[in-house]
Design an enzyme around this catalytic site. Structure first.
Site, mmCIF file in Angstrom:
data_model
loop_
_atom_site.group_PDB
_atom_site.id
_atom_site.type_symbol
_atom_site.label_atom_id
_atom_site.label_comp_id
_atom_site.label_asym_id
_atom_site.label_seq_id
_atom_site.Cartn_x
_atom_site.Cartn_y
_atom_site.Cartn_z
ATOM 1 N N LYS A 52 0.827 -1.204 0.000
ATOM 2 C CA LYS A 52 0.000 0.000 0.000
ATOM 3 C C LYS A 52 0.865 1.261 0.000
ATOM 4 O O LYS A 52 0.582 2.222 -0.716
ATOM 5 C CB LYS A 52 -0.953 -0.004 1.197
ATOM 6 N N CYS A 71 -0.804 0.875 5.938
ATOM 7 C CA CYS A 71 -1.214 0.012 7.059
ATOM 8 C C CYS A 71 -2.143 -1.075 6.541
ATOM 9 O O CYS A 71 -2.912 -0.849 5.616
ATOM 10 C CB CYS A 71 -1.972 0.803 8.123
ATOM 11 N N ASP A 72 -2.073 -2.228 7.189
ATOM 12 C CA ASP A 72 -3.059 -3.267 6.923
ATOM 13 C C ASP A 72 -3.200 -4.127 8.162
ATOM 14 O O ASP A 72 -2.222 -4.361 8.877
ATOM 15 C CB ASP A 72 -2.668 -4.139 5.734
ATOM 16 N N SER A 73 -4.408 -4.580 8.431
ATOM 17 C CA SER A 73 -4.684 -5.383 9.623
ATOM 18 C C SER A 73 -5.321 -6.706 9.254
ATOM 19 O O SER A 73 -6.140 -6.783 8.336
ATOM 20 C CB SER A 73 -5.630 -4.631 10.569
#
Length: 198
Positions: A52, A71-73
Protein backbone atom coordinates in the site's frame (compact mmCIF):
# COMPACT_ATOMS: atom_id res chain seq x y z
CA UNK A 1 7.86 19.87 8.56
CA UNK A 2 6.90 16.63 6.80
CA UNK A 3 3.26 15.93 6.04
CA UNK A 4 1.84 12.47 6.72
CA UNK A 5 0.10 10.75 3.82
CA UNK A 6 -2.17 7.86 4.80
CA UNK A 7 -2.35 5.19 2.09
CA UNK A 8 -5.67 3.84 3.38
CA UNK A 9 -9.38 4.45 2.97
CA UNK A 10 -10.01 3.54 6.63
CA UNK A 11 -11.99 6.27 8.39
CA UNK A 12 -11.01 4.73 11.75
CA UNK A 13 -7.29 5.13 11.00
CA UNK A 14 -7.83 8.72 9.91
CA UNK A 15 -9.85 9.50 13.05
CA UNK A 16 -7.19 7.92 15.28
CA UNK A 17 -4.46 10.02 13.66
CA UNK A 18 -6.54 13.20 13.91
CA UNK A 19 -7.18 12.54 17.60
CA UNK A 20 -3.39 12.30 18.02
CA UNK A 21 -2.90 15.76 16.45
CA UNK A 22 -2.05 14.58 12.92
CA UNK A 23 -4.23 15.54 9.95
CA UNK A 24 -3.14 13.15 7.20
CA UNK A 25 -3.60 13.55 3.48
CA UNK A 26 -5.56 10.44 2.45
CA UNK A 27 -4.53 8.74 -0.79
CA UNK A 28 -6.22 5.36 -1.26
CA UNK A 29 -3.77 2.73 -2.51
CA UNK A 30 -6.18 0.48 -4.39
CA UNK A 31 -4.06 -2.57 -3.52
CA UNK A 32 -5.82 -5.94 -3.88
CA UNK A 33 -5.65 -7.33 -0.34
CA UNK A 34 -6.19 -10.91 -1.50
CA UNK A 35 -3.11 -11.11 -3.72
CA UNK A 36 -0.48 -12.53 -1.32
CA UNK A 37 -1.89 -15.98 -0.60
CA UNK A 38 -0.99 -18.07 2.43
CA UNK A 39 1.55 -16.04 4.37
CA UNK A 40 1.61 -16.19 8.18
CA UNK A 41 -0.82 -13.55 9.54
CA UNK A 42 1.76 -11.08 10.93
CA UNK A 43 3.84 -11.30 7.76
CA UNK A 44 0.74 -10.89 5.58
CA UNK A 45 -0.23 -7.69 7.42
CA UNK A 46 3.26 -6.25 6.97
CA UNK A 47 3.55 -7.19 3.29
CA UNK A 48 0.18 -5.61 2.51
CA UNK A 49 1.20 -2.45 4.38
CA UNK A 50 4.40 -2.30 2.31
CA UNK A 51 2.45 -2.76 -0.93
CA UNK A 52 0.00 0.00 0.00
CA UNK A 53 2.82 2.39 0.85
CA UNK A 54 4.67 1.64 -2.40
CA UNK A 55 1.48 2.07 -4.46
CA UNK A 56 1.00 5.64 -3.20
CA UNK A 57 4.56 7.03 -3.00
CA UNK A 58 4.84 8.16 -6.63
CA UNK A 59 1.39 9.72 -6.99
CA UNK A 60 0.97 13.37 -7.94
CA UNK A 61 -1.04 14.27 -4.83
CA UNK A 62 1.82 13.17 -2.52
CA UNK A 63 3.97 16.15 -1.42
CA UNK A 64 7.71 15.91 -2.09
CA UNK A 65 8.50 16.08 1.64
CA UNK A 66 5.84 13.62 2.76
CA UNK A 67 6.00 10.60 5.01
CA UNK A 68 3.77 7.93 3.42
CA UNK A 69 2.13 5.43 5.77
CA UNK A 70 0.75 2.14 4.55
CA UNK A 71 -1.21 0.01 7.06
CA UNK A 72 -3.06 -3.27 6.92
CA UNK A 73 -4.68 -5.38 9.62
CA UNK A 74 -5.58 -9.06 9.89
CA UNK A 75 -7.00 -11.08 12.75
CA UNK A 76 -5.23 -14.32 13.56
CA UNK A 77 -7.51 -17.08 14.84
CA UNK A 78 -6.31 -20.69 15.01
CA UNK A 79 -3.25 -19.67 12.97
CA UNK A 80 -5.39 -18.39 10.08
CA UNK A 81 -5.32 -14.80 8.79
CA UNK A 82 -8.79 -13.25 8.67
CA UNK A 83 -9.19 -10.02 6.72
CA UNK A 84 -12.48 -8.44 5.72
CA UNK A 85 -15.31 -10.94 5.26
CA UNK A 86 -16.63 -11.26 1.72
CA UNK A 87 -20.29 -11.38 2.71
CA UNK A 88 -22.72 -11.56 5.62
CA UNK A 89 -22.63 -15.35 5.77
CA UNK A 90 -18.84 -15.34 6.18
CA UNK A 91 -19.04 -12.64 8.85
CA UNK A 92 -21.58 -14.71 10.80
CA UNK A 93 -19.42 -17.86 10.51
CA UNK A 94 -16.44 -15.96 11.84
CA UNK A 95 -18.38 -14.66 14.83
CA UNK A 96 -19.60 -18.15 15.64
CA UNK A 97 -15.95 -19.26 15.65
CA UNK A 98 -14.65 -16.21 17.59
CA UNK A 99 -17.24 -15.89 20.35
CA UNK A 100 -15.93 -16.65 23.80
CA UNK A 101 -12.38 -16.93 22.45
CA UNK A 102 -9.32 -14.77 21.81
CA UNK A 103 -7.48 -13.81 18.64
CA UNK A 104 -4.48 -11.67 17.78
CA UNK A 105 -4.96 -8.54 15.68
CA UNK A 106 -1.83 -7.83 13.61
CA UNK A 107 -1.41 -4.41 12.00
CA UNK A 108 1.46 -3.95 9.57
CA UNK A 109 2.93 -0.43 9.30
CA UNK A 110 5.22 0.78 6.54
CA UNK A 111 6.48 4.39 6.60
CA UNK A 112 8.48 5.88 3.73
CA UNK A 113 10.23 9.24 3.67
CA UNK A 114 9.65 10.50 0.13
CA UNK A 115 12.59 12.93 0.35
CA UNK A 116 15.24 10.39 1.38
CA UNK A 117 13.63 7.17 0.14
CA UNK A 118 14.24 5.57 3.53
CA UNK A 119 11.69 3.05 4.79
CA UNK A 120 10.84 1.83 8.29
CA UNK A 121 8.37 -1.02 8.78
CA UNK A 122 7.08 -3.21 11.59
CA UNK A 123 4.00 -5.06 12.81
CA UNK A 124 2.11 -4.42 16.05
CA UNK A 125 0.13 -7.30 17.56
CA UNK A 126 -2.66 -7.07 20.15
CA UNK A 127 -4.58 -9.93 21.74
CA UNK A 128 -8.34 -9.44 21.60
CA UNK A 129 -10.79 -11.28 23.87
CA UNK A 130 -14.29 -11.72 22.48
CA UNK A 131 -17.53 -11.99 24.47
CA UNK A 132 -19.59 -15.17 24.31
CA UNK A 133 -22.24 -13.45 22.21
CA UNK A 134 -25.57 -15.08 21.38
CA UNK A 135 -26.75 -16.14 17.94
CA UNK A 136 -29.26 -13.26 18.01
CA UNK A 137 -26.50 -10.75 18.78
CA UNK A 138 -24.37 -12.11 15.93
CA UNK A 139 -27.30 -11.87 13.51
CA UNK A 140 -28.10 -8.31 14.61
CA UNK A 141 -24.47 -7.20 14.37
CA UNK A 142 -23.93 -8.72 10.93
CA UNK A 143 -27.18 -7.09 9.74
CA UNK A 144 -25.72 -3.64 10.50
CA UNK A 145 -23.08 -4.19 7.80
CA UNK A 146 -20.27 -2.98 10.07
CA UNK A 147 -18.36 -6.28 10.28
CA UNK A 148 -18.27 -6.59 6.48
CA UNK A 149 -15.98 -3.57 6.16
CA UNK A 150 -13.25 -4.38 8.71
CA UNK A 151 -10.47 -6.91 9.26
CA UNK A 152 -11.57 -9.73 11.52
CA UNK A 153 -15.26 -8.78 11.17
CA UNK A 154 -15.28 -6.56 14.25
CA UNK A 155 -14.57 -3.06 15.48
CA UNK A 156 -13.53 -1.89 18.92
CA UNK A 157 -14.54 1.72 18.26
CA UNK A 158 -18.01 1.08 16.88
CA UNK A 159 -20.97 -1.24 17.37
CA UNK A 160 -18.66 -4.23 17.87
CA UNK A 161 -16.97 -2.64 20.88
CA UNK A 162 -19.50 -4.18 23.27
CA UNK A 163 -18.47 -7.64 22.05
CA UNK A 164 -14.79 -7.18 22.99
CA UNK A 165 -14.28 -8.01 26.66
CA UNK A 166 -10.62 -7.02 26.82
CA UNK A 167 -7.35 -6.57 25.00
CA UNK A 168 -3.68 -7.13 25.75
CA UNK A 169 -1.54 -4.53 24.01
CA UNK A 170 -2.12 -1.23 22.23
CA UNK A 171 -5.83 -0.50 21.76
CA UNK A 172 -5.08 1.91 18.88
CA UNK A 173 -3.62 -1.06 17.02
CA UNK A 174 -7.01 -2.78 17.11
CA UNK A 175 -8.47 0.28 15.38
CA UNK A 176 -5.82 -0.14 12.67
CA UNK A 177 -2.84 2.09 13.47
CA UNK A 178 -0.56 1.72 16.50
CA UNK A 179 0.39 5.23 17.59
CA UNK A 180 3.34 4.07 19.74
CA UNK A 181 4.72 1.98 16.88
CA UNK A 182 4.17 4.78 14.35
CA UNK A 183 6.07 7.17 16.65
CA UNK A 184 9.00 4.71 16.71
CA UNK A 185 9.00 4.51 12.89
CA UNK A 186 8.91 8.32 12.61
CA UNK A 187 11.91 8.55 14.96
CA UNK A 188 13.73 5.80 13.04
CA UNK A 189 13.48 7.93 9.89
CA UNK A 190 15.01 10.91 11.72
CA UNK A 191 11.89 12.98 12.35
CA UNK A 192 10.23 14.14 15.57
CA UNK A 193 6.74 13.00 16.51
CA UNK A 194 5.62 16.57 17.41
CA UNK A 195 6.72 17.65 13.91
CA UNK A 196 3.62 15.89 12.56
CA UNK A 197 1.20 17.71 14.81
CA UNK A 198 -0.99 20.38 13.18
Amino acid sequence: MPRLVLASASPARRTTLRSAGIDPIVVVSGVDESQLGDLPPAELALQLAELKCAAVVGRDEVPADALVLGCDSVLELDGEALGKPHDAEEAARRWHAMRGRSGVLHSGHCLRDVTTGRVAAATASTTVHFADVSDAEIDAYVATGEPLEVAGAFTIDGLGGAFVTGIEGDHHNVVGVSLPLLRELVLELGHGWPDLWV
